[in-house]
Design a protein around this motif. Sequence first.
Motif, short mmCIF file in Angstrom:
data_model
loop_
_atom_site.label_atom_id
_atom_site.label_comp_id
_atom_site.label_asym_id
_atom_site.label_seq_id
_atom_site.Cartn_x
_atom_site.Cartn_y
_atom_site.Cartn_z
N GLU A 1 -36.53 30.99 -20.88
CA GLU A 1 -35.63 32.14 -20.69
C GLU A 1 -34.47 31.99 -21.65
N MET A 2 -34.24 33.01 -22.46
CA MET A 2 -33.13 33.01 -23.41
C MET A 2 -32.07 33.96 -22.90
N LYS A 3 -30.90 33.41 -22.63
CA LYS A 3 -29.79 34.21 -22.12
C LYS A 3 -28.68 34.27 -23.16
N LEU A 4 -28.28 35.48 -23.49
CA LEU A 4 -27.16 35.71 -24.40
C LEU A 4 -26.02 36.30 -23.59
N ASP A 5 -24.97 35.51 -23.43
CA ASP A 5 -23.90 35.90 -22.51
C ASP A 5 -22.49 35.74 -23.10
N ARG A 6 -22.41 35.60 -24.42
CA ARG A 6 -21.11 35.44 -25.07
C ARG A 6 -21.06 36.26 -26.35
N LEU A 7 -19.94 36.88 -26.59
CA LEU A 7 -19.70 37.53 -27.87
C LEU A 7 -18.95 36.52 -28.72
N GLU A 8 -19.49 36.20 -29.89
CA GLU A 8 -18.92 35.17 -30.74
C GLU A 8 -18.70 35.71 -32.14
N THR A 9 -17.79 35.07 -32.85
CA THR A 9 -17.56 35.42 -34.25
C THR A 9 -17.77 34.18 -35.09
N GLY A 10 -18.17 34.41 -36.34
CA GLY A 10 -18.41 33.31 -37.26
C GLY A 10 -17.74 33.57 -38.59
N LEU B 1 -18.77 37.54 -39.32
CA LEU B 1 -20.00 37.57 -38.54
C LEU B 1 -19.67 37.79 -37.07
N VAL B 2 -20.36 38.74 -36.44
CA VAL B 2 -20.22 39.00 -35.00
C VAL B 2 -21.60 38.85 -34.40
N CYS B 3 -21.69 38.06 -33.33
CA CYS B 3 -23.01 37.80 -32.76
C CYS B 3 -22.94 37.55 -31.27
N LEU B 4 -24.13 37.53 -30.67
CA LEU B 4 -24.28 37.15 -29.28
C LEU B 4 -24.69 35.69 -29.26
N GLY B 5 -24.05 34.92 -28.39
CA GLY B 5 -24.37 33.51 -28.24
C GLY B 5 -24.72 33.19 -26.81
N THR B 6 -24.96 31.93 -26.56
CA THR B 6 -25.34 31.50 -25.22
C THR B 6 -24.39 30.43 -24.71
N GLY B 7 -24.06 30.52 -23.44
CA GLY B 7 -23.23 29.50 -22.81
C GLY B 7 -23.99 28.21 -22.60
N GLN B 8 -25.30 28.30 -22.47
CA GLN B 8 -26.14 27.11 -22.24
C GLN B 8 -27.47 27.31 -22.96
N ALA B 9 -27.65 26.63 -24.08
CA ALA B 9 -28.91 26.75 -24.82
C ALA B 9 -30.03 26.06 -24.04
N PRO B 10 -31.15 26.73 -23.84
CA PRO B 10 -32.28 26.11 -23.14
C PRO B 10 -32.79 24.88 -23.91
N ALA C 1 -15.89 46.01 -23.71
CA ALA C 1 -15.51 46.55 -22.40
C ALA C 1 -16.22 45.80 -21.29
N SER C 2 -17.38 45.20 -21.63
CA SER C 2 -18.14 44.44 -20.63
C SER C 2 -18.62 43.13 -21.25
N VAL C 3 -18.78 42.13 -20.41
CA VAL C 3 -19.28 40.84 -20.86
C VAL C 3 -20.78 40.99 -21.15
N PRO C 4 -21.25 40.48 -22.28
CA PRO C 4 -22.68 40.61 -22.55
C PRO C 4 -23.49 39.80 -21.54
N ASP C 5 -24.65 40.32 -21.19
CA ASP C 5 -25.55 39.64 -20.26
C ASP C 5 -26.97 40.09 -20.56
N PHE C 6 -27.56 39.47 -21.56
CA PHE C 6 -28.92 39.83 -21.98
C PHE C 6 -29.82 38.62 -21.80
N CYS C 7 -31.01 38.86 -21.29
CA CYS C 7 -31.94 37.76 -21.05
C CYS C 7 -33.36 38.24 -21.32
N TRP C 8 -34.15 37.39 -21.93
CA TRP C 8 -35.57 37.68 -22.11
C TRP C 8 -36.34 36.36 -22.13
N ARG C 9 -37.61 36.47 -21.94
CA ARG C 9 -38.49 35.30 -21.96
C ARG C 9 -39.04 35.14 -23.38
N ALA C 10 -38.68 34.04 -24.02
CA ALA C 10 -39.19 33.74 -25.36
C ALA C 10 -40.58 33.14 -25.19
#
Length: 176
Positions: free
Chosen positions: A72-81, A85-94, A137-146
């Motif tokens: 399960e891949m969860k993207l729950d952070r908005l990050e900059t690089g 660069l603007v991207c979605l990141g994860t609080g806990q990498a599987p 406006a909202s915290v990202p919360d995207f999840c899918w099964r890789a």
Amino acid sequence: MNVKNLRLFFGLPLPHRQAEAIDRWCRELGLDGRPVARRNLHLTLTFLGSHSVERLAELQCLGEGIRGNAFEMKLDRLETGRHGLVCLGTGQAPEALLQLAGELQRLLRGAGYTLDERVFWPHLTLARDCRNPPLPASVPDFCWRAERFVLFHSTSDAQGTLYKPLFHWPLVTPER
């Protein structure tokens, strides 16, 4: 057109519905940079750069030799690089993601490929060249099964950049 070199990378494709949801959320951010097209949304495992078309068979065999687990891949952070660069990141990498990326890098280096030395950063790029960091406006919360990983070929034409899948390999569901 006779193509001799290909710009290549290994990555995780997104399911169509997840790509649509992320694209919708991203458009609401009103980013001022160059957004990544919905069709190109992915999570890069390792970037190879430009290589001869003759190396495709070698890369295909390398991919076939990897036995990674689905996760399960969860993207729950908005990050900059760097460089806007603007991207979605994860609080806990599987752990399975880290193992897959590590195994790919180990095998590629063993086959003589020169890779980026930076620590693997799991992220999904939303836009490049943004001058003002977005305030969602909202915290990202995207999840899918890789369930597979892909070797992509990056091409550019009048319509922009397109990431074409060349080969894909399944990730297995571990037995419980």
